[in-house]
Design a protein around this motif. Structure first.
Motif, mmCIF file in Angstrom:
data_model
loop_
_atom_site.group_PDB
_atom_site.id
_atom_site.type_symbol
_atom_site.label_atom_id
_atom_site.label_comp_id
_atom_site.label_asym_id
_atom_site.label_seq_id
_atom_site.Cartn_x
_atom_site.Cartn_y
_atom_site.Cartn_z
ATOM 1 N N VAL A 145 1.224 -1.527 -0.069
ATOM 2 C CA VAL A 145 -0.312 0.334 0.103
ATOM 3 C C VAL A 145 0.957 1.180 -0.043
ATOM 4 O O VAL A 145 1.491 1.313 1.062
ATOM 5 C CB VAL A 145 -0.907 -0.025 1.371
ATOM 6 N N GLU A 146 0.640 2.079 -0.698
ATOM 7 C CA GLU A 146 1.930 2.971 -0.996
ATOM 8 C C GLU A 146 1.232 4.398 -0.729
ATOM 9 O O GLU A 146 0.198 4.740 -0.121
ATOM 10 C CB GLU A 146 1.792 3.180 -2.943
ATOM 11 N N LYS A 147 2.200 4.966 0.332
ATOM 12 C CA LYS A 147 2.255 5.835 0.831
ATOM 13 C C LYS A 147 1.205 6.870 -0.453
ATOM 14 O O LYS A 147 2.232 6.730 -1.173
ATOM 15 C CB LYS A 147 3.112 6.740 1.323
ATOM 16 N N GLY A 148 0.448 7.643 0.371
ATOM 17 C CA GLY A 148 -0.956 8.603 -0.480
ATOM 18 C C GLY A 148 -2.045 8.174 -1.131
ATOM 19 O O GLY A 148 -2.181 8.686 -2.178
ATOM 20 N N SER A 149 -1.558 6.564 -1.571
ATOM 21 C CA SER A 149 -2.694 5.810 -2.624
ATOM 22 C C SER A 149 -3.769 6.030 -1.827
ATOM 23 O O SER A 149 -3.810 6.751 -0.202
ATOM 24 C CB SER A 149 -2.447 4.551 -2.684
ATOM 25 N N VAL A 150 -5.225 5.801 -2.193
ATOM 26 C CA VAL A 150 -6.552 5.976 -1.895
ATOM 27 C C VAL A 150 -6.697 5.220 -0.661
ATOM 28 O O VAL A 150 -7.124 5.529 0.151
ATOM 29 C CB VAL A 150 -7.169 5.078 -3.111
ATOM 30 N N THR A 151 -5.906 3.733 -0.399
ATOM 31 C CA THR A 151 -6.164 3.142 0.813
ATOM 32 C C THR A 151 -6.169 3.348 1.669
ATOM 33 O O THR A 151 -5.582 3.775 2.753
ATOM 34 C CB THR A 151 -6.748 1.164 0.395
ATOM 35 N N ASP A 152 -4.214 3.819 1.409
ATOM 36 C CA ASP A 152 -3.484 4.336 2.245
ATOM 37 C C ASP A 152 -4.339 5.736 3.202
ATOM 38 O O ASP A 152 -4.417 5.999 4.543
ATOM 39 C CB ASP A 152 -2.281 4.837 2.552
ATOM 40 N N LEU A 153 -4.779 6.647 2.264
ATOM 41 C CA LEU A 153 -5.522 8.053 2.664
ATOM 42 C C LEU A 153 -7.202 7.106 3.453
ATOM 43 O O LEU A 153 -7.818 8.391 4.776
ATOM 44 C CB LEU A 153 -5.529 9.370 1.638
ATOM 45 N N GLU A 154 -7.920 6.218 2.830
ATOM 46 C CA GLU A 154 -9.452 5.979 3.418
ATOM 47 C C GLU A 154 -9.188 4.530 3.369
ATOM 48 O O GLU A 154 -9.404 4.134 2.282
ATOM 49 C CB GLU A 154 -9.697 7.024 1.928
ATOM 50 N N PRO A 155 -9.037 3.801 4.506
ATOM 51 C CA PRO A 155 -8.854 2.558 4.695
ATOM 52 C C PRO A 155 -10.138 2.128 4.382
ATOM 53 O O PRO A 155 -10.178 0.952 3.964
ATOM 54 C CB PRO A 155 -8.068 2.359 6.314
ATOM 55 N N SER A 156 -10.900 2.919 4.721
ATOM 56 C CA SER A 156 -12.277 2.070 4.388
ATOM 57 C C SER A 156 -13.262 2.129 3.616
ATOM 58 O O SER A 156 -14.210 1.889 3.465
ATOM 59 C CB SER A 156 -13.435 2.967 5.709
ATOM 60 N N PHE A 157 -12.363 2.906 2.024
ATOM 61 C CA PHE A 157 -12.675 2.830 1.197
ATOM 62 C C PHE A 157 -13.037 1.483 -0.124
ATOM 63 O O PHE A 157 -11.454 0.647 0.021
ATOM 64 C CB PHE A 157 -12.255 4.309 0.505
ATOM 65 N N LEU A 158 -14.191 1.189 0.018
ATOM 66 C CA LEU A 158 -14.043 -0.456 -0.511
ATOM 67 C C LEU A 158 -15.124 -0.404 -1.214
ATOM 68 O O LEU A 158 -15.604 -1.676 -1.201
ATOM 69 C CB LEU A 158 -13.225 -1.866 0.576
ATOM 70 N N PRO A 159 -15.636 -0.224 -2.984
ATOM 71 C CA PRO A 159 -16.330 0.168 -3.234
ATOM 72 C C PRO A 159 -16.522 -0.613 -4.313
ATOM 73 O O PRO A 159 -15.445 -2.501 -3.491
ATOM 74 C CB PRO A 159 -16.834 0.819 -4.574
ATOM 75 N N CYS A 160 -18.024 -1.447 -4.466
ATOM 76 C CA CYS A 160 -17.717 -2.729 -5.242
ATOM 77 C C CYS A 160 -17.406 -2.647 -6.917
ATOM 78 O O CYS A 160 -17.403 -1.461 -7.118
ATOM 79 C CB CYS A 160 -19.148 -2.993 -5.537
ATOM 80 N N ALA A 161 -16.611 -3.810 -7.295
ATOM 81 C CA ALA A 161 -15.608 -3.051 -9.360
ATOM 82 C C ALA A 161 -16.362 -2.839 -9.464
ATOM 83 O O ALA A 161 -16.638 -2.657 -10.650
ATOM 84 C CB ALA A 161 -14.506 -4.229 -8.958
ATOM 85 N N LYS A 162 -17.488 -3.259 -9.604
ATOM 86 C CA LYS A 162 -19.586 -3.498 -10.971
ATOM 87 C C LYS A 162 -19.907 -2.520 -10.574
ATOM 88 O O LYS A 162 -19.973 -1.842 -9.345
ATOM 89 C CB LYS A 162 -19.456 -4.668 -10.983
ATOM 90 N N VAL A 163 -20.510 -1.684 -11.406
ATOM 91 C CA VAL A 163 -21.793 -1.053 -11.572
ATOM 92 C C VAL A 163 -23.485 -1.829 -11.742
ATOM 93 O O VAL A 163 -23.232 -2.620 -12.761
ATOM 94 C CB VAL A 163 -21.956 0.107 -12.440
#
Length: 518
Positions: A115-133
């Motif tokens: 997990v790269e520093k400054g990445s989406v997961t690093d900045l917002e660990p609870s962000f885990l949306p569905c990959a499909k729409v």
């Protein structure tokens, strides 16, 4: 009168006790219903008393940590600790029999995903949306990307209490999960801010006319007045009792429930086993398309899996016409939050892992899997089981009983008789008073956060950024002494279709398709 009272007052208390025992003795000897009491008067009552508290004795004293069903003490303890934001780790290694048949192993990568520093997961660990729409493949007017891969399954107002649903919806709002209404209609307690999947079954509660028939006008009005409704789900069957209609006892019907469901007070409410709004598989496709067209929302179906002939017919129609459901919720036979006959709960419909693998292949063989969002439901509310579901082709997980446990359910198994001691599965106002909504909302949110955190950690351990990248080679299952362990691909004879995933950053940029984060 005074002399009688003086006489009674002069009698020692143990004579009252002897008199009471004689009365019970005579009643037991002459009653005709119970053999034990006729043969063993007075003392026979201790047998029935011990039987009545047997579940509690086994749950807290007799059964070991891994023995209970449907959720053992370790599983419940992990949910409780996660919900209370306490230490949910365990020490001294696993106490599971890791050589048991059907035991699953997640295959970790030699080098975990960084997990790269400054990445989406690093900045917002609870962000885990569905990959499909949902609805994108069929160009629905209001496509929907669930902002969380973990969401609340269908549990209706009537089966659950007002305070329980209130806590769940408030908790779901905090973690951007959607809340499925269940077939009891849209209640005020589904309107606390979370995205909503409006679900209805054969009773058409909340969208029925005076004769109990489906009303498209009522559905359209409901959707127009409640923009938090992001998708429509048509229930064909459920894991606990597929092919059987539901019953809401008259004792659980309050004035509010009566108004929401559009049913009379004081009478048992019966859901028929089949739909009256359409006939056959072709009728189902036309019905789904009509709803999607009239409301603009993605429309899907929910079912437990058994025979595949009609599913193959559905897939053929979808392949040739381009019409059909935008998402399919697969409910495992091990599921069930309400009441069901043991013959159904124990034997009718396949467990999730078998049912889903059969169904997924029906649509995969016709190149339809990329166009459908697959939602998995059936005792999957634990990170390792969720990883297995994603590896088999699931895109989202719905949790029901696990969500109930997170807000205080103790697995009393009293859901069917309106005496739930925690107030979660009852309409008894006195029992509901124990639920403090803000506190329980925080607990559900904490459980979801811990779930997402551990699911992501397992995903990273396997070398991936998002659970949608799991495939059938990433999980082994123990298949017995001869083959030892084999991949899911070998065991179930298929490989999931790869999901078009371009990274968490791309999902973040498309966040506007989800509604609850704004």
């Amino acid at each position: 009168m005074e002399s009688i009272w003086e006489f009674l007052s002069s009698i020692d208390w143990y004579w009252y006790l002897i008199f009471l025992i004689i009365i019970v003795f005579l009643y037991d000897v002459f009653q005709r219903r119970h053999i034990i009491l006729r043969n063993f008067p007075v003392v026979g009552h201790f047998r029935y008393w011990l039987e009545s508290i047997g579940p509690e004795l086994r749950q807290y004293i007799v059964a070991n940590n891994r023995e209970e069903l449907p959720f053992n003490r370790i599983e419940r303890g992990w949910i409780y600790a996660s919900a209370k934001n306490e230490n949910n780790y365990e020490g001294f290694g696993t106490d599971r029999d890791i050589y048991a048949n059907q035991y699953i192993f997640i295959n970790n990568s030699m080098m975990a995903h960084k997990v790269e520093k400054g990445s989406v997961t690093d900045l917002e660990p609870s962000f885990l949306p569905c990959a499909k729409v949902m609805g994108a493949a069929k160009n629905r007017k209001r496509p929907y990307r669930p902002a969380s891969v973990i969401n609340i399954s269908a549990m209706s107002y009537g089966s659950l209490s007002a305070k329980a649903l209130d806590a769940m919806n408030n908790g779901a709002k905090k973690v951007h999960a959607y809340h499925n209404t269940g077939e009891g209609g849209l209640s005020p307690y589904h309107k606390r801010g979370a995205d909503v999947v409006f679900h209805f079954g054969t009773g058409y509660f909340g969208v029925r006319d005076d004769e109990g028939n489906f009303s498209m006008e009522k559905l359209k009005k409901l959707v127009e007045e409640n923009p938090q409704i992001r998708a429509i789900e048509v229930k064909l069957s459920q894991g606990a009792k597929p092919g059987k209609g539901g019953v809401l006892p008259g004792s659980k019907i309050t004035k509010e429930i009566s108004e929401i469901r559009h049913v009379p007070m004081g009478e048992d409410v019966l859901s028929p086993p089949t739909h009256s709004a359409f006939q056959g598989v072709k009728g189902l496709v036309d019905f789904v398309e009509q709803i999607a067209t009239e409301t603009g929302l993605p429309t899907g179906i929910k079912a437990a899996i058994g025979k595949l002939e009609q599913w193959e017919e559905l897939a053929e129609i979808m392949k040739t016409t381009g019409k059909g459901p935008d998402f399919i919720t697969v409910d495992g036979g091990e599921g069930g939050t309400g009441a069901a006959p043991p013959s159904f709960a124990d034997h009718v419909s396949l467990p999730w892992v078998f049912g889903f693998s059969d169904l997924y292949q029906v649509f995969q063989q016709r190149d339809l899997t990329s166009d459908i969002v697959f939602i998995a439901s059936g005792k999957l509310g634990f990170p390792a089981k969720a990883a297995m579901a994603f590896s088999m082709g699931a895109d989202c997980i719905n949790v029901a009983r696990e969500a109930m446990i997170s807000i205080g359910c103790i697995q009393a198994k009293a859901c069917h008789n309106n005496t739930c001691p925690t107030g979660i599965a009852t309409q008894n106002q006195w029992l509901q008073r124990g639920i403090v909504v803000p506190e329980k909302a925080e607990r559900l949110a904490s459980y979801f956060k811990k779930f997402n955190k551990e699911l992501l950690e397992i995903t990273h351990a396997a070398g991936y950024e998002h659970p949608c990248q799991f495939d059938m080679r990433d999980v082994d299952v123990s298949t017995g002494d001869t083959n030892m362990t084999q991949t899911l691909e070998y065991t179930y004879k298929y490989q999931k279709t790869p999901v078009d995933f371009k990274g968490m950053k791309a999902l973040k940029e498309c966040e506007h398709l989800g509604g609850s984060r704004h």
